[in-house]
Write an enzyme that holds these catalytic residues in place. Structure first.
Site, PDB file in Angstrom:
ATOM      1  CG  ASP A 191     -22.975 -20.362  34.836  1.00 22.10           C
ATOM      2  OD1 ASP A 191     -23.809 -19.474  34.563  1.00 22.10           O
ATOM      3  OD2 ASP A 191     -22.750 -20.721  36.004  1.00 22.10           O
ATOM      4  CD  GLU A 208     -26.567 -17.224  38.942  1.00 25.47           C
ATOM      5  OE1 GLU A 208     -26.874 -16.822  40.084  1.00 25.47           O
ATOM      6  OE2 GLU A 208     -26.875 -18.360  38.520  1.00 25.47           O
TER       7      GLU A 208
END
Length: 409
Positions: free
Chosen positions: A92, A149
């Protein structure tokens, strides 16, 4: 700073995955820059997830999709039966504006790969390709591409949805680029390496009134100011002097934002608390609330504290950390591997995986001085970019963890 592969100390050419991956650097760089240009937030990494799955499927790797929504897991079988090692990369981006002007800058305003997860994804893809092509290990390598994350706790979601029930790895490893180390340096050590990241909200309630008649009020701004100062005593006077912690009040907001002649009735504060042990985490939780309420009472006000626990501390297991350091030395030599480094107050949701399986979180240097160019900018900076020159080393290290952890002999 570019990593000079010609000067590294390594295994023989036929035994070193780094050398095998180096010829693919141009292709891997193009893929990494494509991911950088198309960043996606946690649990929304649909394009990235599709690219990862297609890449793995093209290699004949078994692919499993759907954990945490956009998570992808690939299973690579070695030359013979044996144990199992997991390798994890995060996918991400951050919700921030990129100010770079190079060709591969983000095409999505307000989204940026400001932490190098694009590079982590490509390094693990390169390692997966090498392992699938060579199969020079016994057992199974499980490559885990994790969403969210950056604050979303994607690792915890994957675990809750059955990650380790479906893929029962014996140990697990992850890499993170680190601009504080020169390109080509690797740092890994046993014990805590990143902190628990918790959030607290304090609401101070007094009695508002005219700013020129303060004696008829209970001023929550004054109370909140004393609370901020008092909270700083927790680390200096409650934690052991040789242990680390952080208590930071990051924001304050009153119930009156525009008038200069009004004492508000309420002040809201928000901050973060960082620690490395369960005992110190409990202590911060307790003392922040006690101090807020005690100070408020002394002024005739009231205070409530809501302490929210985030990611736990990232704690490397001794055997796996020492093994990772040994593998790194075999690739780049003793002098380029660091094993006694200061802890960081940053946080990482790989910590959830390390609570479930033994493993290690490894730093891969990508920096240098600002004059040395790529990789020198700090993480979460709007000028950050991943240093593509370290892709073969990071990928080779991941592959070597499998080859040396599950040797054929």
């Amino acid at each position: 700073m570019q990593f000079d592969y010609s000067n590294k100390k390594s295994q023989s050419m036929s035994q070193n995955p780094v050398d095998a991956i180096c010829p693919d650097l141009e292709e891997l760089t193009a893929l990494r820059r494509d991911l950088h240009a198309h960043p996606e937030l946690g649990f929304d990494e649909h394009r990235t997830s599709q690219i990862v799955a297609s890449f793995l499927e093209g290699l004949g790797i078994e692919v499993f999709r759907g954990l945490a929504g956009t998570g992808v897991v690939g299973v690579i079988h070695g030359a013979s039966p044996g144990g199992s090692i997991g390798l994890r990369a995060d996918m991400d981006c951050l919700p921030m504006v990129e100010t770079n002007d190079f060709a591969h800058r983000s095409v999505h305003p307000g989204l940026m790969h400001g932490c190098g997860h694009d590079g982590h994804t490509v390094m693990l893809l390169a390692a997966a390709r090498y392992l699938a092509q060579t199969r020079r290990f016994r057992g199974t390598a499980v490559v885990i591409f994790q969403p969210a994350e950056e604050g979303g706790g994607g690792a915890q979601v994957m675990i809750e949805q059955g990650l380790f029930e479906q893929f029962n790895v014996d140990s697990i490893y992850a890499l993170h680029n680190n601009p504080d180390y020169p390109a080509g340096v690797i740092a890994v050590q046993p014990g805590p390496v990143e902190a628990a990241a918790d959030t607290f909200d304090i609401i101070v309630t007094g009695r508002g009134g005219h700013a020129a008649i303060p004696h008829e009020t209970i001023d929550p701004v004054v109370v909140a100011s004393h609370i901020v100062i008092a909270l700083q005593s927790i680390v200096s006077r409650n934690l052991h002097p040789l242990e680390a912690g952080v208590v930071t009040v990051a924001t304050m907001q009153t119930s009156q934002l525009t008038a200069s002649n009004v004492i508000p009735a309420q002040v809201k504060m928000r901050g973060t608390a960082r620690s490395f042990t369960a005992a110190n985490r409990d202590l911060l939780d307790r003392r922040i609330g006690e101090i807020a309420q005690g100070v408020a009472t002394a002024f005739g006000a009231t205070a409530t504290c809501d302490y929210q626990r985030g990611y736990p501390p990232t704690v490397n297991h001794t055997e796996q950390a020492l093994f990772a350091a040994q593998v790194a030395r075999s690739l780049i030599g003793e002098e380029n591997v660091k094993c006694n480094e200061p802890l960081t107050m940053g946080a990482e949701d790989f910590s959830y995986m390390l609570e479930q399986r033994p493993g290690a979180y490894i730093y891969l240097g990508q920096g240098g001085s600002p004059s040395q160019g790529a990789g020198s900018c700090q993480l979460h900076n709007d000028h950050y970019d991943f240093n593509d020159s370290i892709i073969p080393l990071g990928a080779g290290l991941l592959a070597s963890l499998v080859e040396q952890g599950l040797p054929l002999e």
